[in-house]
Design a protein around this motif. Sequence first.
Motif, mmCIF file in Angstrom:
data_model
loop_
_atom_site.group_PDB
_atom_site.id
_atom_site.type_symbol
_atom_site.label_atom_id
_atom_site.label_comp_id
_atom_site.label_asym_id
_atom_site.label_seq_id
_atom_site.Cartn_x
_atom_site.Cartn_y
_atom_site.Cartn_z
ATOM 1 N N LEU A 269 39.102 41.285 47.748
ATOM 2 C CA LEU A 269 39.902 41.503 46.619
ATOM 3 C C LEU A 269 40.043 42.744 45.932
ATOM 4 N N VAL A 270 39.004 43.603 45.986
ATOM 5 C CA VAL A 270 38.876 45.129 45.537
ATOM 6 C C VAL A 270 39.734 45.776 46.617
ATOM 7 N N ARG A 271 39.570 45.560 47.975
ATOM 8 C CA ARG A 271 40.183 46.359 48.927
ATOM 9 C C ARG A 271 41.702 46.059 48.721
ATOM 10 N N THR A 272 42.172 44.791 48.407
ATOM 11 C CA THR A 272 43.422 44.433 48.675
ATOM 12 C C THR A 272 44.164 45.070 47.468
ATOM 13 N N ALA A 273 43.598 44.917 46.302
ATOM 14 C CA ALA A 273 44.119 45.729 45.097
ATOM 15 C C ALA A 273 44.195 47.217 45.188
ATOM 16 N N ALA A 274 43.449 47.692 46.078
ATOM 17 C CA ALA A 274 43.409 49.324 46.255
ATOM 18 C C ALA A 274 44.729 49.747 47.079
ATOM 19 N N ALA A 275 44.900 48.807 47.949
ATOM 20 C CA ALA A 275 45.911 49.029 49.045
ATOM 21 C C ALA A 275 47.193 48.831 48.355
ATOM 22 N N ALA A 276 47.413 47.856 47.571
ATOM 23 C CA ALA A 276 48.591 47.199 46.945
ATOM 24 C C ALA A 276 49.047 48.364 45.978
ATOM 25 N N ILE A 277 48.438 48.968 45.180
ATOM 26 C CA ILE A 277 48.817 50.018 44.059
ATOM 27 C C ILE A 277 49.231 51.365 44.955
ATOM 28 N N THR A 278 50.465 51.416 44.540
ATOM 29 C CA THR A 278 50.937 53.025 45.193
ATOM 30 C C THR A 278 52.020 53.433 44.098
ATOM 31 N N VAL A 279 52.907 54.484 44.604
ATOM 32 C CA VAL A 279 53.620 54.941 44.063
ATOM 33 C C VAL A 279 55.023 54.635 44.539
ATOM 34 N N HIS A 280 56.126 54.143 43.614
ATOM 35 C CA HIS A 280 57.364 53.344 44.176
ATOM 36 C C HIS A 280 58.623 54.302 43.471
ATOM 37 N N PRO A 281 59.570 54.844 44.083
ATOM 38 C CA PRO A 281 60.676 55.230 43.402
ATOM 39 C C PRO A 281 61.479 54.320 43.110
ATOM 40 N N VAL A 282 61.992 54.280 41.789
ATOM 41 C CA VAL A 282 62.969 53.204 41.187
ATOM 42 C C VAL A 282 64.334 53.817 40.961
ATOM 43 N N ALA B 142 22.326 28.291 48.055
ATOM 44 C CA ALA B 142 20.786 27.337 47.550
ATOM 45 C C ALA B 142 20.214 28.377 46.562
ATOM 46 N N ASN B 143 20.229 29.504 46.563
ATOM 47 C CA ASN B 143 19.593 30.211 45.562
ATOM 48 C C ASN B 143 20.006 31.541 45.213
ATOM 49 N N THR B 144 19.674 32.169 44.429
ATOM 50 C CA THR B 144 20.292 33.579 43.932
ATOM 51 C C THR B 144 20.614 34.676 45.004
ATOM 52 N N PRO B 145 19.578 34.763 45.808
ATOM 53 C CA PRO B 145 20.208 35.613 47.076
ATOM 54 C C PRO B 145 21.397 35.269 47.880
ATOM 55 N N VAL B 146 21.486 34.150 48.179
ATOM 56 C CA VAL B 146 22.619 33.509 48.624
ATOM 57 C C VAL B 146 23.871 33.646 47.806
ATOM 58 N N GLN B 147 23.511 33.071 46.814
ATOM 59 C CA GLN B 147 24.686 32.883 45.720
ATOM 60 C C GLN B 147 25.259 34.460 45.653
ATOM 61 N N LEU B 148 24.598 35.276 45.410
ATOM 62 C CA LEU B 148 25.129 36.591 45.379
ATOM 63 C C LEU B 148 25.704 37.109 46.405
ATOM 64 N N ASP B 149 25.095 37.169 47.591
ATOM 65 C CA ASP B 149 25.465 37.533 48.604
ATOM 66 C C ASP B 149 27.179 37.139 49.169
ATOM 67 N N ARG B 150 27.397 35.649 48.607
ATOM 68 C CA ARG B 150 28.587 34.881 48.799
ATOM 69 C C ARG B 150 29.680 35.579 47.915
ATOM 70 N N VAL B 151 29.202 35.688 46.689
ATOM 71 C CA VAL B 151 29.925 36.363 45.704
ATOM 72 C C VAL B 151 30.403 37.615 45.976
ATOM 73 N N PHE B 152 29.662 38.490 46.522
ATOM 74 C CA PHE B 152 29.907 39.741 46.956
ATOM 75 C C PHE B 152 30.890 39.755 48.060
ATOM 76 N N ARG B 153 30.412 38.929 49.179
ATOM 77 C CA ARG B 153 31.339 38.794 50.246
ATOM 78 C C ARG B 153 32.877 38.302 49.872
ATOM 79 N N ALA B 154 33.014 37.439 48.735
ATOM 80 C CA ALA B 154 34.338 37.119 48.178
ATOM 81 C C ALA B 154 35.103 37.980 47.518
ATOM 82 N N THR B 155 34.440 38.954 46.933
ATOM 83 C CA THR B 155 34.965 39.919 46.054
ATOM 84 C C THR B 155 35.302 41.294 46.691
ATOM 85 N N ARG B 156 34.585 41.565 47.722
ATOM 86 C CA ARG B 156 34.865 42.793 48.503
ATOM 87 C C ARG B 156 36.516 42.733 49.034
#
Length: 429
Positions: free
Chosen positions: A325-338, A309-323
């Motif tokens: 994504l950030v954590r998933t990317a961090a966990a996915a990127i690892t070193v792999h022997p090929v 409904a307003n900027t504080p709510v909008q930003l809170d929701r976008v932050f909750r949607a982003t966290r």
Amino acid sequence: MLDSATTQVIEPVPPQPPARRPRGRLWLLISGLLTLLLAASALVAIEPLRDPLPAPTVTRTLPASMVIPGRAPKVPWPKSGQAALSVEGLGSLGTSGGNEPVPIASVAKVMTAYVILTEHPLGRGEHGPKLTVSAAQAAAYPAELARGESLVAVAAGAVFTERQALQAVLLPSANNMARILAAWDAGSIEAFVAKMNDTAAELGMTNTHYTDPSGLDPGSVSTAVDQVILARKAMKLPAFAEIVAQKKATLPVAGTVKNYNSLVGRDGVVGIKTGSTDEAGGCLVFASVVKVGGRRITVVGAVLGQPGANTPVQLDRVFRATRPLVRTAAAAITVHPVVRAGDQVATVQGPLDTGTTIHAAEDLTVVGWPGMQVRLDMDIPVVPTLLPAEAAHGQVSAVSGETAPVSAPLRTGVRLEPPSTWDRIRAHR
């Protein structure tokens, strides 16, 4: 009685000696024949030795590419709006919500800052040239404030350095300073907006169009994918990366201002820019840093159109949607022997069934995630007919995404040596 005077004595005739056989001539004949036979045999034996040995041939046994094994990361995309997630140098982790242009609010200021910094570059810590707030720009402040715009306080004659002006644009998201910077750079807001659109076209942002430098106008539209393209370029500018990573700054007139992006400093987030209007909803372009295998890898993403409904709510929701994504990317990127040490990558076939193998001398690893395609290349020099066992000979390399190749040395297996003279003669028979 016979008369002795007339007696005839007949002498005995000795027998003729037997004829001598021609032994010398026969021996010469036999010797000649033996010489001819030996010469012919020698020619037969020497004939295969006259031909050069064929060069050993190398047959690759390593595949040209492989997929990193394991389960591909499941990205928790937001239920509404658009999102895109990319790992610098490695590629995209995916997108969601389609690719239709939508209002982006103050995320438009990323392009404003990018144009300013490409035309007026700043090094790390540099403040750059100064600009002075005009009387007309200061006089517009009360009306801008009445419209509920995001602003910083200004006064006629106030002097801002380029860095301070960019801090005002990127941290508290000051619309008025975005317009002041635009006029300072291009002479007019219209001319600056034309630069913004030209730059978007140059960067391949095919679904982006800007109508103002602040993003307040809902006509400034883009997509999550396009904003990731821009964010990756912007984060390569030292001054931009420095500013968006700040939690606060001190400005003329306004004093201390805070960064609207409350994720900065958490989960490795180092920027970039928030945005929110009724038309755009909550928007965020973000960057985070992941440390993997001794490397710092930047993850860049965008989330657009989060309701509220307003900027504080909008930003809170976008932050909750982003966290997530950030954590998933961090966990996915690892070193792999090929390729593992000892893995065979090629066979060598020499003449007359001689041969050896070529294998990796050490592990070859890449940074990535399960399901990522990895290209495998080999550089093997010409193999001589004599090659010691366990000799260094070439290298194998791997490329994941857009990163520079990583390589590991190769070694031979058993000793490779040319066939003996006797083996060559026998093989010719």
